[in-house]
Write a protein that holds these residues in place. Sequence first.
Motif, PDB file in Angstrom:
ATOM      1  N   LYS A 116       0.643  -1.237   0.258  1.00 36.99           N
ATOM      2  CA  LYS A 116       0.144   0.235  -0.109  1.00 36.99           C
ATOM      3  C   LYS A 116       0.862   1.159  -0.065  1.00 36.99           C
ATOM      4  N   ASN A 117       1.547   1.320   1.238  1.00 36.04           N
ATOM      5  CA  ASN A 117       2.746   2.188   0.858  1.00 36.04           C
ATOM      6  C   ASN A 117       3.479   2.753   0.105  1.00 36.04           C
ATOM      7  N   ALA A 118       3.683   1.333  -0.662  1.00 34.85           N
ATOM      8  CA  ALA A 118       4.667   1.523  -1.855  1.00 34.85           C
ATOM      9  C   ALA A 118       4.385   2.105  -3.364  1.00 34.85           C
ATOM     10  N   VAL A 119       3.158   1.908  -2.956  1.00 36.98           N
ATOM     11  CA  VAL A 119       1.851   2.302  -4.312  1.00 36.98           C
ATOM     12  C   VAL A 119       1.872   3.826  -4.363  1.00 36.98           C
ATOM     13  N   ALA A 120       1.433   3.868  -3.250  1.00 37.89           N
ATOM     14  CA  ALA A 120       1.244   5.537  -2.883  1.00 37.89           C
ATOM     15  C   ALA A 120       2.482   6.531  -3.142  1.00 37.89           C
ATOM     16  N   ASN A 121       3.749   5.650  -2.804  1.00 40.44           N
ATOM     17  CA  ASN A 121       4.936   6.535  -3.389  1.00 40.44           C
ATOM     18  C   ASN A 121       5.488   6.930  -4.284  1.00 40.44           C
ATOM     19  N   PHE A 122       4.909   5.505  -5.401  1.00 40.57           N
ATOM     20  CA  PHE A 122       5.797   5.522  -6.259  1.00 40.57           C
ATOM     21  C   PHE A 122       4.561   6.235  -7.272  1.00 40.57           C
ATOM     22  N   LYS A 123       3.721   5.876  -7.125  1.00 40.81           N
ATOM     23  CA  LYS A 123       2.657   7.028  -8.275  1.00 40.81           C
ATOM     24  C   LYS A 123       2.705   8.757  -7.508  1.00 40.81           C
ATOM     25  N   LYS A 124       3.077   9.168  -6.853  1.00 46.44           N
ATOM     26  CA  LYS A 124       3.636  10.092  -6.264  1.00 46.44           C
ATOM     27  C   LYS A 124       4.808  11.062  -6.697  1.00 46.44           C
ATOM     28  N   SER A 125       5.976   9.863  -6.777  1.00 41.99           N
ATOM     29  CA  SER A 125       7.169   9.828  -8.073  1.00 41.99           C
ATOM     30  C   SER A 125       6.925  10.027  -9.267  1.00 41.99           C
TER      31      SER A 125
ATOM     32  N   PRO B  36       9.386  12.245 -13.531  1.00 39.37           N
ATOM     33  CA  PRO B  36      10.475  12.290 -12.909  1.00 39.37           C
ATOM     34  C   PRO B  36      11.682  11.567 -14.365  1.00 39.37           C
ATOM     35  N   PRO B  37      12.989  11.715 -14.048  1.00 38.65           N
ATOM     36  CA  PRO B  37      14.050  10.944 -14.815  1.00 38.65           C
ATOM     37  C   PRO B  37      13.643   9.852 -15.614  1.00 38.65           C
ATOM     38  N   GLU B  38      13.606   9.595 -17.066  1.00 39.68           N
ATOM     39  CA  GLU B  38      13.789   8.345 -16.813  1.00 39.68           C
ATOM     40  C   GLU B  38      13.878   6.804 -16.096  1.00 39.68           C
ATOM     41  N   ASN B  39      15.147   6.954 -15.476  1.00 41.39           N
ATOM     42  CA  ASN B  39      15.969   6.496 -14.740  1.00 41.39           C
ATOM     43  C   ASN B  39      14.542   6.039 -13.978  1.00 41.39           C
ATOM     44  N   VAL B  40      14.070   6.558 -13.141  1.00 37.56           N
ATOM     45  CA  VAL B  40      13.296   6.690 -12.255  1.00 37.56           C
ATOM     46  C   VAL B  40      11.681   6.737 -12.359  1.00 37.56           C
ATOM     47  N   ARG B  41      11.523   6.635 -13.591  1.00 36.57           N
ATOM     48  CA  ARG B  41       9.921   6.248 -13.897  1.00 36.57           C
ATOM     49  C   ARG B  41      10.494   5.503 -14.084  1.00 36.57           C
ATOM     50  N   ALA B  42      11.635   4.493 -14.575  1.00 33.64           N
ATOM     51  CA  ALA B  42      11.318   2.855 -15.055  1.00 33.64           C
ATOM     52  C   ALA B  42      10.719   2.205 -13.169  1.00 33.64           C
ATOM     53  N   ASN B  43      11.646   2.525 -12.646  1.00 33.58           N
ATOM     54  CA  ASN B  43      11.906   1.795 -11.462  1.00 33.58           C
ATOM     55  C   ASN B  43       9.953   2.213 -10.737  1.00 33.58           C
ATOM     56  N   SER B  44      10.278   3.467 -10.440  1.00 38.51           N
ATOM     57  CA  SER B  44       8.521   3.066 -10.203  1.00 38.51           C
ATOM     58  C   SER B  44       8.023   2.427 -11.367  1.00 38.51           C
ATOM     59  N   GLU B  45       8.005   2.689 -12.479  1.00 35.55           N
ATOM     60  CA  GLU B  45       6.660   2.272 -13.371  1.00 35.55           C
ATOM     61  C   GLU B  45       7.113   0.127 -13.223  1.00 35.55           C
ATOM     62  N   LYS B  46       8.557  -0.154 -13.299  1.00 35.00           N
ATOM     63  CA  LYS B  46       8.261  -1.790 -12.742  1.00 35.00           C
ATOM     64  C   LYS B  46       7.736  -2.389 -11.247  1.00 35.00           C
ATOM     65  N   PHE B  47       7.732  -1.694 -10.983  1.00 35.48           N
ATOM     66  CA  PHE B  47       7.737  -1.726  -8.712  1.00 35.48           C
ATOM     67  C   PHE B  47       5.410  -2.000  -9.412  1.00 35.48           C
ATOM     68  N   LEU B  48       5.322  -0.392  -9.914  1.00 36.10           N
ATOM     69  CA  LEU B  48       4.014  -0.381  -9.829  1.00 36.10           C
ATOM     70  C   LEU B  48       3.638  -1.772 -11.010  1.00 36.10           C
ATOM     71  N   LYS B  49       4.093  -1.929 -12.092  1.00 31.09           N
ATOM     72  CA  LYS B  49       3.355  -3.403 -12.789  1.00 31.09           C
ATOM     73  C   LYS B  49       3.820  -4.752 -12.114  1.00 31.09           C
ATOM     74  N   GLN B  50       4.234  -5.028 -11.374  1.00 31.50           N
ATOM     75  CA  GLN B  50       4.383  -5.921 -10.254  1.00 31.50           C
ATOM     76  C   GLN B  50       3.198  -5.849  -9.123  1.00 31.50           C
ATOM     77  N   PHE B  51       2.786  -4.920  -8.498  1.00 33.54           N
ATOM     78  CA  PHE B  51       2.310  -5.101  -7.535  1.00 33.54           C
ATOM     79  C   PHE B  51       0.256  -4.708  -9.154  1.00 33.54           C
ATOM     80  N   GLY B  52       0.501  -4.600  -9.863  1.00 34.97           N
ATOM     81  CA  GLY B  52      -1.004  -4.588 -10.661  1.00 34.97           C
ATOM     82  C   GLY B  52      -1.431  -3.635 -10.082  1.00 34.97           C
ATOM     83  N   ALA B  53      -0.445  -2.059 -10.204  1.00 36.70           N
ATOM     84  CA  ALA B  53      -1.323  -1.036  -9.826  1.00 36.70           C
ATOM     85  C   ALA B  53      -0.559  -0.125 -11.069  1.00 36.70           C
ATOM     86  N   LEU B  54      -0.583  -0.708 -11.884  1.00 33.36           N
ATOM     87  CA  LEU B  54      -0.294   0.077 -13.451  1.00 33.36           C
ATOM     88  C   LEU B  54      -1.034  -0.425 -15.052  1.00 33.36           C
TER      89      LEU B  54
END
Length: 101
Positions: free
Chosen positions: A69-78, A83-101
């Motif tokens: 829950k807190n991971a998804v909220a923080n990735f979405k805020k990022s 964000p720069p591409e590398n940060v965007r890619a990391n956030s999107e990777k985790f959100l996809k793993q959580f099924g939140a993207l």
Amino acid sequence: KLAEAEKIKKEALAIATEAELNAYGYQLLGESEYDKAIAILTLATERFPKSANAWDSLGEAYAIKGDEKNAVANFKKSLKMNPPENVRANSEKFLKQFGAL
């Protein structure tokens, strides 16, 4: 000398840059000190609230701890911060793993 070390650490954290807080947070994650890492990375977001990287790193700490829950909220805020591409890619990777993207 534990008290002296704690005093020095406190002084260092008070003047730490975003990069230093981030590095320390990841060091703590590597040592499985999840709550301490989250505290340090939360401090980074408080000091540098406009940093997409700080929010992404905090999201990653929550993800590693298993707090989806807190991971998804923080990735979405990022991601909202364009964000720069590398940060965007990391956030999107985790959100996809959580099924939140």
